[in-house]
Scaffold this motif. Structure first.
Motif, PDB file in Angstrom:
ATOM      1  N   ARG A 188       8.995   1.260  -8.317  1.00 46.52           N
ATOM      2  CA  ARG A 188       7.853   1.510  -7.434  1.00 46.52           C
ATOM      3  C   ARG A 188       7.952   0.604  -6.214  1.00 46.52           C
ATOM      4  O   ARG A 188       7.247  -0.392  -6.083  1.00 46.52           O
ATOM      5  CB  ARG A 188       6.538   1.253  -8.159  1.00 46.52           C
ATOM      6  N   GLN A 209       8.717   0.868  -1.839  1.00 43.62           N
ATOM      7  CA  GLN A 209       8.986   1.724  -0.691  1.00 43.62           C
ATOM      8  C   GLN A 209      10.464   1.662  -0.330  1.00 43.62           C
ATOM      9  O   GLN A 209      11.080   0.587  -0.363  1.00 43.62           O
ATOM     10  CB  GLN A 209       8.149   1.287   0.510  1.00 43.62           C
ATOM     11  N   TRP A 220       6.917  10.734  -2.552  1.00 44.12           N
ATOM     12  CA  TRP A 220       5.758   9.919  -2.883  1.00 44.12           C
ATOM     13  C   TRP A 220       5.427   8.920  -1.777  1.00 44.12           C
ATOM     14  O   TRP A 220       4.273   8.648  -1.480  1.00 44.12           O
ATOM     15  CB  TRP A 220       6.015   9.190  -4.197  1.00 44.12           C
ATOM     16  N   TRP A 221       6.454   8.390  -1.115  1.00 41.53           N
ATOM     17  CA  TRP A 221       6.231   7.353  -0.108  1.00 41.53           C
ATOM     18  C   TRP A 221       5.892   7.992   1.240  1.00 41.53           C
ATOM     19  O   TRP A 221       6.595   8.859   1.731  1.00 41.53           O
ATOM     20  CB  TRP A 221       7.461   6.460   0.006  1.00 41.53           C
ATOM     21  N   LYS A 222       4.788   7.540   1.825  1.00 39.36           N
ATOM     22  CA  LYS A 222       4.293   8.149   3.066  1.00 39.36           C
ATOM     23  C   LYS A 222       5.315   8.091   4.187  1.00 39.36           C
ATOM     24  O   LYS A 222       5.393   8.997   5.021  1.00 39.36           O
ATOM     25  CB  LYS A 222       2.996   7.464   3.496  1.00 39.36           C
ATOM     26  N   GLU A 223       6.104   7.034   4.229  1.00 36.95           N
ATOM     27  CA  GLU A 223       7.073   6.878   5.315  1.00 36.95           C
ATOM     28  C   GLU A 223       8.146   7.967   5.296  1.00 36.95           C
ATOM     29  O   GLU A 223       8.838   8.167   6.293  1.00 36.95           O
ATOM     30  CB  GLU A 223       7.738   5.494   5.235  1.00 36.95           C
TER      31      GLU A 223
END
Length: 341
Positions: free
Chosen positions: A326, A328, A213-216
């Protein structure tokens, strides 16, 4: 200017205002052309949208302006525009536009609607989806060809789950795959089925696909966006014109055609001719719906054997049962380090 649009209950009068207003400056496409496009694809588009509560993405200042979503039927709608009640994650309800005929599409287009975003439900039961949807979103460093490669593996996994996937371009760099299902499962169950399917794809091609889910954490891979299956999250319909400079269209395709296409070739000006020559590739899409039982079995297996359960919900959602934090991962690590120090 009044247009007469044929439909199941006879012709409707649809008002067209400011027909020469430029909607797409780059190709010089006017509002009249947008409405004429939607009339040209009105038959198959009505079939894709029929009896679905639909959010309207409106561009009152053309594609160079700021769009906004309309989730409730606008004031002043004709009395023949059907509606149905939807419930948002907050528990609030609203009367949403329900597409039942081409005239409703033309009416919405006159309100500067480009993208039509239907819920994956029908008005008869707005709490149980009849479509399982997966959005294949290429991350930086990847593109449409990567999405096609991942979609091929997704097709295999869907088949193993007893589901038939129907692909379409997103209108941008990605792909959408819809699988009809019987409306026997709620939004949470359908989302979990999507998560299980997406995880199975990622285990087969971890170098090309991700469910992070986390772009990183995604890297140069194609993200299978499971949260597009959450309540009140919608995907542009087949035949929708996207609010992009070249007026590209979210084009339904067959699996055989998928690998050989350039998504940029599907535009407001080209698609009516393609439809006339080749017909609607998704015409029989709803004839054999599948089920979620196998995919939900995979979800239970992931949870019990791999410790993989729920995933983060979209940020506007209330905290959901079993949902992880929720935050990062990089922020969580910094917070842990600060607390331990």
């Amino acid at each position: 200017m009044i247009l007469q649009v044929d439909g199941p209950d006879g012709p409707r009068d649809v008002r067209l205002t400011s027909p020469d207003k430029v909607t797409f400056p780059k190709p010089g496409i006017t509002k009249r052309e947008v409405v004429e496009y939607y009339l040209a694809v009105g038959g198959p588009m009505t079939r894709a949208l029929r009896d679905r509560p639909t959010n309207l993405k409106r561009f009152n200042d053309g594609v160079d302006g700021d769009p906004f979503f309309v989730k409730r039927v606008p004031k002043g709608a004709p009395d023949w525009v059907r509606t149905c009640t939807v419930t948002f994650p907050s528990g609030r309800t609203a009367e949403s536009v329900a597409i039942t005929e081409p005239a409703t599409i033309a009416w919405a287009a006159n309100l500067n609607t480009l993208d039509f975003h239907p819920w994956p439900v029908r008005c008869a039961d707005t709490d149980r989806p009849d479509e399982l949807r997966i959005d294949l979103d290429p991350q930086p460093g990847t593109g449409f060809a990567d999405a096609v490669a991942v979609a091929g593996v997704l097709r295999e996994v869907l088949d193993e789950a007893g589901l038939t996937g129907w692909p379409k371009t997103s209108g941008g760099r990605g792909l959408h795959v819809f699988a009809p299902i019987r409306p026997e499962w709620d939004f949470i169950e359908v989302r979990r089925a999507v998560i299980a399917i997406a995880r199975r794809v990622c285990r087969r091609i971890p170098e090309r696909a991700t469910v992070d889910w986390w772009k990183e954490e995604r890297g140069e891979r194609v993200f299978l966006d499971f949260n597009q299956a959450a309540r009140d999250r919608t995907i542009a319909s087949a035949w929708s014109v996207r609010g992009l400079p070249d007026a590209t269209v979210s084009m339904p395709l067959t699996w055989d055609a998928l690998a050989g296409v350039d998504p940029a070739e599907f535009t407001l000006r080209s698609v009516p001719g393609i439809l006339e020559r080749h017909g609607d590739p998704h015409e029989t899409m709803d004839e054999r719906p599948g089920g979620c039982a196998t995919a939900l079995g995979w979800y239970a297996e992931d949870e019990s054997e791999r410790g993989l359960g729920e995933m983060p919900y979209p940020p506007e959602y209330p905290k959901m049962p079993g949902e992880p934090m929720r935050v990062q991962p990089s922020r969580a690590k910094r917070s842990t380090g600060e607390n331990s120090g």
